[in-house]
Structures are given as structure tokens and as C-alpha cells.
Motif scaffolding. Structure first.
Motif, short mmCIF file in Angstrom:
data_model
loop_
_atom_site.label_atom_id
_atom_site.label_comp_id
_atom_site.label_asym_id
_atom_site.label_seq_id
_atom_site.Cartn_x
_atom_site.Cartn_y
_atom_site.Cartn_z
N CYS A 1 0.83 -1.21 0.00
CA CYS A 1 0.00 0.00 0.00
C CYS A 1 0.86 1.25 0.00
O CYS A 1 0.44 2.30 -0.47
CB CYS A 1 -0.96 -0.01 1.19
SG CYS A 1 -0.19 0.40 2.78
N GLY A 2 2.07 1.15 0.55
CA GLY A 2 2.97 2.31 0.58
C GLY A 2 2.73 3.25 1.74
O GLY A 2 3.52 4.19 1.93
N CYS B 1 1.26 2.08 5.12
CA CYS B 1 1.13 1.51 6.46
C CYS B 1 2.48 1.49 7.16
O CYS B 1 3.53 1.78 6.58
CB CYS B 1 0.54 0.10 6.38
SG CYS B 1 1.70 -1.15 5.75
N CYS C 1 5.03 -0.80 5.38
CA CYS C 1 5.47 -0.29 4.08
C CYS C 1 6.44 0.88 4.24
O CYS C 1 7.47 0.93 3.57
CB CYS C 1 4.27 0.13 3.23
SG CYS C 1 3.44 -1.26 2.41
N CYS D 1 2.93 -5.90 4.52
CA CYS D 1 1.96 -4.80 4.40
C CYS D 1 0.72 -5.09 5.24
O CYS D 1 0.12 -6.17 5.17
CB CYS D 1 1.57 -4.60 2.94
SG CYS D 1 0.30 -3.34 2.70
N GLN D 2 0.33 -4.11 6.02
CA GLN D 2 -0.77 -4.32 6.96
C GLN D 2 -2.15 -4.33 6.33
O GLN D 2 -3.13 -4.62 6.99
CB GLN D 2 -0.69 -3.27 8.07
CG GLN D 2 0.51 -3.53 8.98
CD GLN D 2 0.66 -2.47 10.04
OE1 GLN D 2 1.26 -1.44 9.80
NE2 GLN D 2 0.11 -2.72 11.20
#
Ligand SMILES: [Zn+2]
Ligand SMILES: [Zn+2]
Length: 463
Positions: free
Chosen positions: A157-158, A160, A163, A171-172
């Protein structure tokens, strides 16, 4: 492939739309459904896909014969959703149990996403694939209709915690608590809503996912080869190339030569390893390991209790003259610099050569025992319940580095495009690992081949 001549760049549409309303922030950041809907061109880009009929393997409940081919009707998309027409998807061993009805859901694999699926929910299993974007929701900005993409097993996602600290492999969006809600994407003929495993699916003519799970790739490489990258291939490559990068000239041992281990063998070769020692009970897999880069292939059944000593002996080096830079002095500190474990537990009993330990715990223990001081252990297999034990002194001061390898530490957007280049150049031989191909309606046969280990990698292809 890419958008046709007549189609308009979605980025241009967003810029144009922004100019028309005098402030594009909402559109560009994805909050502007109204903005996108206000531009007819944007509607054209998004595509009118609601109601479209498509075929999917739908699993409902648990047990044999709970997965069947169904015709579904697509629900409308919105927000960050992306519709991908599937070209190919790989049959991952981790879902053999659920597909064949021999393992109750949810899969209790350690490190797997928390269960967020009702076992009786109608679900399209799978975790990703390769395909073409057919439609995008109004908040999607990275993807365009016509893009060829890979839907990965783990999103990036970039934004969280994981990330932003450089661990997109955790990634959460998928590893968060509570997990993200599962979104129905289609209906069966009787009106039953259908979801996809972790919102990505794969064993369907369409995947409907969210844009953080998708990376565009710009390549004409064959779909079946690219399908190695959405899970197993990237796991093996990432384990050797990014998580704990193999050092040039080092010695590497790879336990298990399924698609993950055979990709790790290739990653070690690409990184310039000196020796790559493959350990695998199935002869056909040992032969394949030698073909794609292993320098030695050992049968753990034949080696028996001597296995670790055989590997240490292979790694002892040309001399024991310590002051000449050798490490093998008086038998001390011999062993591979990198040990990759890609075994895992058996979901069903193999119909070919069986390994010495169906639980997968034994290989984890051996990886620890084999690792010399200063060495690295990368574990990727999903073992059955059980414990690995360590002598306290070695655990605290033995200087063995352990890297637990979810998806090989792969970052979707960083790594997949460059792994595609390795396929294009023939450096990563994905073709050799795709040993069986099936149409969608034969998905269960594909999983039997994978589960009983009569093939290495089965890929479902869509025409
Ligand atoms: Zn997988
Ligand atoms: Zn994230």
C-alpha cells in the motif's frame, strides 16, 4: 496490451477533470468519485463491467467436491477496485488442502493472514495471477484499462507502518489486525454473494481486487511464465536476492526443490554463488535443480543421518590454511554461507518419492544445525505444528542470522517489474518450472498433480 490508440491516458483525464472543476486534489488522491463520474471519458476508461458474466471455481464449505465451476455475475465496482481479466494463475501448494477438501479452513499456516472468512462463504480461492486490466474504480490512479498486470499474493500500500519502514512484504493491508473486510464481487445464479480469498482470488476469468495488490508490467512474456511471479517464483527469488542477498562466491544449500526452492536455486545462481547444493527426495526435481543452476543435488533419503556432514564436507573449501583466508580449520565452522529452507509439511501423501519427514519440521531443524557462525538461514516452507529447538548458547551467541521469509521479502512494486526483466532475458528460467498447464475447468486435476507432487508447478491458463 496497452491502451489502444483511441483510448485516452487516464492520467490525462484526471488532470483534465481536475482543471475543469478547478482543483484536482480530490480526483488525484482518489476521493473524487463524483469528479470521475462527471467526465464521460473517465467512464469509458473505467468500463461498464457490472453484470458481466464470467466463469469461476467456487468453493463453498469444506470437504471433497465442495469446489465447482460456476457462472457468476459481476457486481458493480467502486473506489480503488480493479477488474483484471485473468491470463494465468499458478496453483500454490498452500491451498491444496482446501481445494481438495482434506484440510479444514481457515488455513492455520503460521504467518498467513488472520482468518477473516466464514468457512461456508462462497469463495474463489487463489492468491493472484497475471492478466489485463478491464476496468478501474474512480479512485485508482496507478493503473489504466489495458495495462498488463500482476496481482501479487501480498499488497504494497505504501502507507502503512510496515510499508513505510521498508517491509512491504508484511503490508498491513493483509497482515493488519483486524484484517480488511472481504468484499463480495459477484453473484451466483441463485443470488448467493461470492467473495475472493484475501480479496484477490485467481481461479476465475476475472479477478476483482484493490489497486495496492496490482503492479503494471510492460512485457510480452508468456502468461504462464509470468504466473510464476505472483507467489512461488518471487518467494524463491526474493529469499536469495533481496531478503538476505546471496553473496557472490558463497556456498548455498537449498532444502526442497518445489517451485520455491527451484526459484531460490536460480536466485543464488543469478547472484553469483559458488556452490548451490540442492537437497530433494524426488529424482525428477533433483534433475531439474541441476538443469537450472544447482551444482550438486543430494537425496536426503539416500544420505540419511550423513546428510549434514556431506553438505559440510562439500563446503569445506580448498584448504584449511586459516591464515590464507580459509574457514575450514580442523573441521570448525564448515557449512554453507546461506541455507534456504523450502520444504514445508505434506498436505497429502506424495505419490512419488516421499521425504524423510512429512511434517517439514525436520528440515527447519537441520537448517539451524547446518548453519555455521556468520551464516544465514532463510525459511519459507509452511511446516505442520511442531517445535524447533536451539541450544541456548548458540541461539544467543552463535552468530547465525535467521530470516523468516513471507513471499521471500518481496515488495510488489519494487521487485516484480525487475523479476519480469529476468524472465525476458532468460536469466530466470520460469519456463522450465511450469511443468503442467490446465484450463480452468480442470483446476482440481491441477491441484491433485501439485498435491501428490507428480508435477512441479501447475498453471491454470485462460484463453
Ligand atoms: Zn502461494
Ligand atoms: Zn502497506
Amino acid at each position: 496490451m496497452a491502451s489502444s490508440k483511441s483510448s485516452i491516458s487516464r492520467r490525462r483525464i484526471l488532470r483534465t477533470g481536475a482543471a475543469v472543476i478547478g482543483g484536482g486534489t480530490a480526483a488525484l488522491l482518489g476521493g473524487g468519485a463524483g469528479v470521475a463520474q462527471a467526465t464521460p471519458a473517465a467512464l469509458q476508461q473505467s468500463g461498464n463491467v457490472a453484470g458481466r458474466r464470467f466463469k469461476a471455481m467456487v468453493t463453498r464449505g469444506f470437504g471433497p467436491n465442495t469446489t465447482s465451476l460456476q457462472e457468476l455475475r459481476l457486481l458493480p465496482i467502486s473506489g480503488r477496485q480493479v477488474v483484471v481479466r485473468t491470463e494465468a494463475t499458478q496453483c500454490c501448494y498452500t491451498i491444496v488442502g482446501r481445494m481438495l477438501g482434506v484440510q479444514a479452513p481457515p488455513n492455520p499456516a503460521p504467518g498467513a493472514p488472520p482468518p477473516n472468512l466464514n468457512p461456508n462463504q462462497a469463495v474463489i480461492l487463489g492468491h493472484g495471477g497475471v492478466g489485463i486490466v478491464e476496468a478501474v474504480g474512480p479512485s485508482v490512479k496507478r493503473l489504466q484499462v489495458g495495462d498488463r498486470v500482476i496481482v501479487g499474493v501480498t499488497p504494497e500500500c505504501g502507507d502503512c507502518y510496515q510499508c513505510v519502514r521498508g517491509r512491504a512484504d508484511r503490508c498491513q493491508v493483509v497482515f493488519g489486525t483486524p484484517p480488511d473486510p472481504i468484499i463480495p464481487i459477484a453473484e451466483m445464479a441463485d443470488g448467493t454473494r461470492v467473495v475472493q480469498a484475501t480479496n484477490i482470488g485467481g481461479f476465475a476469468e476475472l479477478m476483482v481486487t484493490l489497486d495496492e495488490w496490482v503492479v503494471p508490467i510492460f512485457t510480452n512474456a508468456p502468461a504462464a511464465e509470468l504466473a510464476m511471479l505472483h507467489c512461488v517464483g518471487a518467494t524463491g527469488l526474493g529469499t536469495t536476492m533481496t531478503l538476505a542477498p546471496v553473496e557472490p562466491g558463497s556456498d548455498v544449500a537449498v532444502f526442497g526443490c518445489g517451485p520455491v526452492g527451484l526459484s531460490a536455486v536460480q536466485g543464488a545462481r543469478i547472484m553469483g554463488a559458488n556452490q548451490i547444493i540442492a537437497i530433494e527426495p524426488i529424482k525428477a526435481r533433483r534433475d531439474l535443480a541441476l538443469k537450472v543452476g544447482a551444482t550438486t543435488a543430494l537425496d536426503p533419503n539416500a544420505e540419511g543421518d550423513n546428510l549434514l556432514e556431506t553438505i559440510r564436507e562439500l563446503c569445506k573449501g580448498a584448504t584449511d590454511r586459516r591464515f590464507s583466508g580459509a574457514r575450514a580449520r580442523a573441521g570448525v565452522n564448515r557449512g554453507p554461507d546461506f541455507i534456504i529452507e523450502a520444504v514445508g509439511g505434506d498436505r497429502v501423501k506424495p505419490r512419488v518419492e516421499q521425504g524423510p519427514d512429512p511434517t517439514g519440521i525436520g528440515a527447519l531443524q537441520q537448517a539451524w544445525q547446518l548453519c555455521p557462525a556468520g551464516g544465514h538461514i532463510c525459511t519459507t516452507g509452511i511446516a505442520q505444528q511442531g517445535n524447533v529447538s536451539f541450544p541456548g548458547g548458540q541461539w544467543s551467541n552463535g552468530s547465525k542470522s535467521h530470516h523468516s521469509s513471507q513471499w521471500g521479502g518481496t515488495h510488489l512494486k519494487r521487485d516484480i517489474p525487475r523479476y519480469v526483466k529476468l524472465i525476458e532475458r532468460g536469466v530466470y528460467d520460469a519456463k522450465a518450472l511450469v511443468t503442467a498447464r490446465y484450463p480452468l475447468e480442470k483446476t482440481l486435476e491441477a491441484f491433485e498433480a501439485v498435491g501428490y507432487r507428480t508435477t512441479v508447478t501447475a498453471v491454470v491458463e485462460f484463453t
